[in-house]
Design a protein around this motif. Sequence first.
Motif, PDB file in Angstrom:
ATOM      1  N   ALA A  39       0.827  -1.203   0.000  1.00 58.91           N
ATOM      2  CA  ALA A  39       0.000   0.000   0.000  1.00 58.91           C
ATOM      3  C   ALA A  39       0.864   1.257   0.000  1.00 58.91           C
ATOM      4  O   ALA A  39       0.545   2.231  -0.695  1.00 58.91           O
ATOM      5  N   LEU A  40       1.944   1.235   0.751  1.00 66.04           N
ATOM      6  CA  LEU A  40       2.851   2.385   0.784  1.00 66.04           C
ATOM      7  C   LEU A  40       3.519   2.606  -0.572  1.00 66.04           C
ATOM      8  O   LEU A  40       3.563   3.723  -1.086  1.00 66.04           O
ATOM      9  N   TYR A  41       4.039   1.524  -1.162  1.00 64.97           N
ATOM     10  CA  TYR A  41       4.741   1.644  -2.440  1.00 64.97           C
ATOM     11  C   TYR A  41       3.810   1.950  -3.609  1.00 64.97           C
ATOM     12  O   TYR A  41       4.264   2.413  -4.663  1.00 64.97           O
ATOM     13  N   ALA A  42       2.524   1.708  -3.455  1.00 62.86           N
ATOM     14  CA  ALA A  42       1.568   2.027  -4.514  1.00 62.86           C
ATOM     15  C   ALA A  42       1.316   3.531  -4.615  1.00 62.86           C
ATOM     16  O   ALA A  42       0.963   4.023  -5.698  1.00 62.86           O
ATOM     17  N   LEU A  72      -5.372   0.331   7.039  1.00 60.69           N
ATOM     18  CA  LEU A  72      -4.342  -0.624   7.426  1.00 60.69           C
ATOM     19  C   LEU A  72      -3.585  -0.168   8.669  1.00 60.69           C
ATOM     20  O   LEU A  72      -3.283  -0.979   9.552  1.00 60.69           O
ATOM     21  N   LEU A  73      -3.278   1.107   8.741  1.00 58.21           N
ATOM     22  CA  LEU A  73      -2.550   1.616   9.906  1.00 58.21           C
ATOM     23  C   LEU A  73      -3.404   1.551  11.167  1.00 58.21           C
ATOM     24  O   LEU A  73      -2.909   1.212  12.237  1.00 58.21           O
ATOM     25  N   VAL A  77      -2.379  -0.622  14.506  1.00 57.85           N
ATOM     26  CA  VAL A  77      -2.315  -0.095  15.873  1.00 57.85           C
ATOM     27  C   VAL A  77      -3.221  -0.904  16.790  1.00 57.85           C
ATOM     28  O   VAL A  77      -2.833  -1.263  17.899  1.00 57.85           O
ATOM     29  N   GLU A  78      -4.414  -1.205  16.313  1.00 52.00           N
ATOM     30  CA  GLU A  78      -5.377  -1.977  17.110  1.00 52.00           C
ATOM     31  C   GLU A  78      -4.808  -3.342  17.495  1.00 52.00           C
ATOM     32  O   GLU A  78      -4.979  -3.805  18.613  1.00 52.00           O
ATOM     33  N   TRP A  86       4.121   6.276  16.073  1.00 47.09           N
ATOM     34  CA  TRP A  86       4.430   6.649  14.695  1.00 47.09           C
ATOM     35  C   TRP A  86       3.151   6.917  13.910  1.00 47.09           C
ATOM     36  O   TRP A  86       3.063   7.894  13.168  1.00 47.09           O
ATOM     37  N   VAL A  87       2.164   6.045  14.060  1.00 43.55           N
ATOM     38  CA  VAL A  87       0.903   6.229  13.350  1.00 43.55           C
ATOM     39  C   VAL A  87       0.247   7.542  13.779  1.00 43.55           C
ATOM     40  O   VAL A  87      -0.252   8.294  12.940  1.00 43.55           O
ATOM     41  N   GLY A  88       0.281   7.829  15.060  1.00 46.97           N
ATOM     42  CA  GLY A  88      -0.243   9.102  15.537  1.00 46.97           C
ATOM     43  C   GLY A  88       0.489  10.285  14.928  1.00 46.97           C
ATOM     44  O   GLY A  88      -0.111  11.307  14.601  1.00 46.97           O
TER      45      GLY A  88
END
Length: 120
Positions: A39-42, A72-73, A77-78, A86-88
């Motif tokens: 997903a990141l590389y897309a 996804l993030l 985290v969940e 980092w997500v925050g």
Amino acid sequence: MQDLKILSIAEQLIVSAMPVLDKIPRAQRYRYGRQLEDALYALPKLAIAAAAAGTKSKVYALCEAVDYLHALLRIGVERKLVSARWVGHVMAAAAPPAKTGGLLRQLAAMSHAWRASVRA
């Protein structure tokens, strides 16, 4: 140019995510980790395609990819697979002195604004 800024932010997001991806537990590295990495590389590919084509479908695909990454993030985290800190940070809202939010927040705002302008 908005498209270049979006591409730059997508690249920064990938670079900032690399240490986080390395810390995903081994048991989830090939399930969750692979989906997150894909997903990141897309994102840069979709940003380039949207800028080159300028069509609704390409801009919409970029927005959908950003929304998918956001989901996804949240799942990561969940399930305690990625750092909540980092997500925050990448999802942070704009703070008064900085006037910009986290990388994912900026990317989402720019792609959705682009989508709204294409609709009109």
